[in-house]
Design a protein around this motif. Sequence first.
Motif, PDB file in Angstrom:
ATOM      1  N   LEU A   1       0.831  -1.091  -0.103  1.00 18.80           N
ATOM      2  CA  LEU A   1       0.179  -0.005  -0.088  1.00 18.80           C
ATOM      3  C   LEU A   1       0.949   1.493  -0.071  1.00 18.80           C
ATOM      4  O   LEU A   1       0.627   2.276  -0.650  1.00 18.80           O
ATOM      5  CB  LEU A   1      -0.919  -0.007   1.239  1.00 18.80           C
ATOM      6  CG  LEU A   1      -1.934  -1.148   0.994  1.00 18.80           C
ATOM      7  CD1 LEU A   1      -2.711  -0.995   2.492  1.00 18.80           C
ATOM      8  CD2 LEU A   1      -3.009  -0.506  -0.015  1.00 18.80           C
ATOM      9  N   SER A   2       1.838   1.120   0.982  1.00 23.19           N
ATOM     10  CA  SER A   2       2.847   2.384   0.651  1.00 23.19           C
ATOM     11  C   SER A   2       3.497   2.561  -0.496  1.00 23.19           C
ATOM     12  O   SER A   2       3.509   3.829  -1.098  1.00 23.19           O
ATOM     13  CB  SER A   2       3.867   2.277   1.824  1.00 23.19           C
ATOM     14  OG  SER A   2       4.841   3.343   1.798  1.00 23.19           O
TER      15      SER A   2
ATOM     16  N   LYS B   1       4.157  -1.166  13.906  1.00 23.91           N
ATOM     17  CA  LYS B   1       3.845  -2.385  14.476  1.00 23.91           C
ATOM     18  C   LYS B   1       4.974  -3.277  13.845  1.00 23.91           C
ATOM     19  O   LYS B   1       5.089  -4.359  14.636  1.00 23.91           O
ATOM     20  CB  LYS B   1       2.665  -3.112  13.259  1.00 23.91           C
ATOM     21  CG  LYS B   1       1.347  -2.223  13.851  1.00 23.91           C
ATOM     22  CD  LYS B   1       0.252  -2.840  13.211  1.00 23.91           C
ATOM     23  CE  LYS B   1      -1.287  -2.240  13.511  1.00 23.91           C
ATOM     24  NZ  LYS B   1      -2.418  -3.017  12.520  1.00 23.91           N
ATOM     25  N   TYR B   2       5.951  -3.271  13.086  1.00 22.54           N
ATOM     26  CA  TYR B   2       6.809  -4.350  12.915  1.00 22.54           C
ATOM     27  C   TYR B   2       8.176  -3.669  12.377  1.00 22.54           C
ATOM     28  O   TYR B   2       8.679  -4.636  11.416  1.00 22.54           O
ATOM     29  CB  TYR B   2       6.074  -4.910  11.169  1.00 22.54           C
ATOM     30  CG  TYR B   2       4.755  -5.290  11.103  1.00 22.54           C
ATOM     31  CD1 TYR B   2       4.518  -6.517  12.120  1.00 22.54           C
ATOM     32  CD2 TYR B   2       3.685  -4.701  10.679  1.00 22.54           C
ATOM     33  CE1 TYR B   2       3.081  -6.980  12.174  1.00 22.54           C
ATOM     34  CE2 TYR B   2       2.360  -5.205  10.825  1.00 22.54           C
ATOM     35  CZ  TYR B   2       2.194  -6.284  11.482  1.00 22.54           C
ATOM     36  OH  TYR B   2       0.804  -6.825  11.637  1.00 22.54           O
ATOM     37  N   SER B   3       8.653  -2.824  12.953  1.00 19.88           N
ATOM     38  CA  SER B   3       9.881  -2.226  12.369  1.00 19.88           C
ATOM     39  C   SER B   3      11.150  -3.389  12.920  1.00 19.88           C
ATOM     40  O   SER B   3      11.899  -3.451  11.913  1.00 19.88           O
ATOM     41  CB  SER B   3      10.141  -1.029  13.272  1.00 19.88           C
ATOM     42  OG  SER B   3      10.036  -0.976  14.535  1.00 19.88           O
TER      43      SER B   3
ATOM     44  N   ILE C   1      11.523  -1.984   4.903  1.00 23.21           N
ATOM     45  CA  ILE C   1      11.210  -0.470   4.944  1.00 23.21           C
ATOM     46  C   ILE C   1      12.397   0.197   4.139  1.00 23.21           C
ATOM     47  O   ILE C   1      11.822   1.162   3.510  1.00 23.21           O
ATOM     48  CB  ILE C   1      10.955  -0.072   6.466  1.00 23.21           C
ATOM     49  CG1 ILE C   1      10.042  -0.908   6.912  1.00 23.21           C
ATOM     50  CG2 ILE C   1      11.185   1.285   6.923  1.00 23.21           C
ATOM     51  CD1 ILE C   1       9.870  -0.966   8.711  1.00 23.21           C
ATOM     52  N   ALA C   2      13.513  -0.200   4.309  1.00 24.21           N
ATOM     53  CA  ALA C   2      14.513   0.632   3.631  1.00 24.21           C
ATOM     54  C   ALA C   2      14.212   0.542   1.970  1.00 24.21           C
ATOM     55  O   ALA C   2      14.283   1.686   1.497  1.00 24.21           O
ATOM     56  CB  ALA C   2      16.021  -0.191   3.732  1.00 24.21           C
TER      57      ALA C   2
ATOM     58  N   TRP D   1      17.283   2.962   7.331  1.00 22.99           N
ATOM     59  CA  TRP D   1      16.644   1.508   7.508  1.00 22.99           C
ATOM     60  C   TRP D   1      17.906   0.687   7.324  1.00 22.99           C
ATOM     61  O   TRP D   1      17.527  -0.626   7.709  1.00 22.99           O
ATOM     62  CB  TRP D   1      15.432   1.528   6.908  1.00 22.99           C
ATOM     63  CG  TRP D   1      14.385   2.162   7.812  1.00 22.99           C
ATOM     64  CD1 TRP D   1      13.985   3.380   7.823  1.00 22.99           C
ATOM     65  CD2 TRP D   1      13.768   1.754   8.906  1.00 22.99           C
ATOM     66  NE1 TRP D   1      12.956   3.760   8.658  1.00 22.99           N
ATOM     67  CE2 TRP D   1      12.862   2.760   9.709  1.00 22.99           C
ATOM     68  CE3 TRP D   1      13.667   0.521   9.594  1.00 22.99           C
ATOM     69  CZ2 TRP D   1      12.185   2.487  10.630  1.00 22.99           C
ATOM     70  CZ3 TRP D   1      13.080   0.359  10.753  1.00 22.99           C
ATOM     71  CH2 TRP D   1      12.230   1.448  11.150  1.00 22.99           C
ATOM     72  N   LEU D   2      18.719   0.640   6.238  1.00 22.73           N
ATOM     73  CA  LEU D   2      19.640  -0.301   5.605  1.00 22.73           C
ATOM     74  C   LEU D   2      20.438  -0.394   6.897  1.00 22.73           C
ATOM     75  O   LEU D   2      21.039  -1.573   7.142  1.00 22.73           O
ATOM     76  CB  LEU D   2      20.353  -0.125   4.288  1.00 22.73           C
ATOM     77  CG  LEU D   2      19.417  -0.063   3.251  1.00 22.73           C
ATOM     78  CD1 LEU D   2      20.208   0.509   1.970  1.00 22.73           C
ATOM     79  CD2 LEU D   2      19.437  -1.661   2.795  1.00 22.73           C
TER      80      LEU D   2
END
Length: 174
Positions: A69-70, A92-94, A101-102, A117-118
Amino acid sequence: LHAALAFAYWTSGRYEESLESAHTTLSLSPEFIGTHYSAAGAIEDLGNPEAALAETMQEPHEPYRLLGLSRIHNAMGHAAESDAALQELIDKYSEGWAYNIAYTYAIRGEADSAFEWLDRAIENRDAGLAQLGSTTVFSNVEDDPRWRPLLESLGMTPEQLAAIEFEVELPERR
């Protein structure tokens, strides 16, 4: 295996093959986690974000659905929806999703957040990092001066990967 192949094909830019493997997976197991996500990525990269959004909504696993979705809302110019989905994923899931995420930040063109995030993915030894040298999802940040040193630190520059020698010994047939 077809689900993993669908993801690998998608992230290496082989979109039609990704869709074939995703369809095979879904014909065998309609709720297989991550398959709708991979298919949606391939559909989006083939230029149909509306169909990709519909595919993403079928993803049963929330983290993959939020990633999709993002990414897709971003591609459609829906910044608020994209930001909300990514923030929910982070909230919720980091812990287990730093690599994902990265690359979502990279796809969105947000290099500083992608590298942040990397770094977290490296710190957490995120298994997704194994794909770093063979994926297209970081193409928006590959010109960043931090990219090459990051690959070098992980032993994943094209030259480092090409220098790896290995032999595959096939078992004898009975």
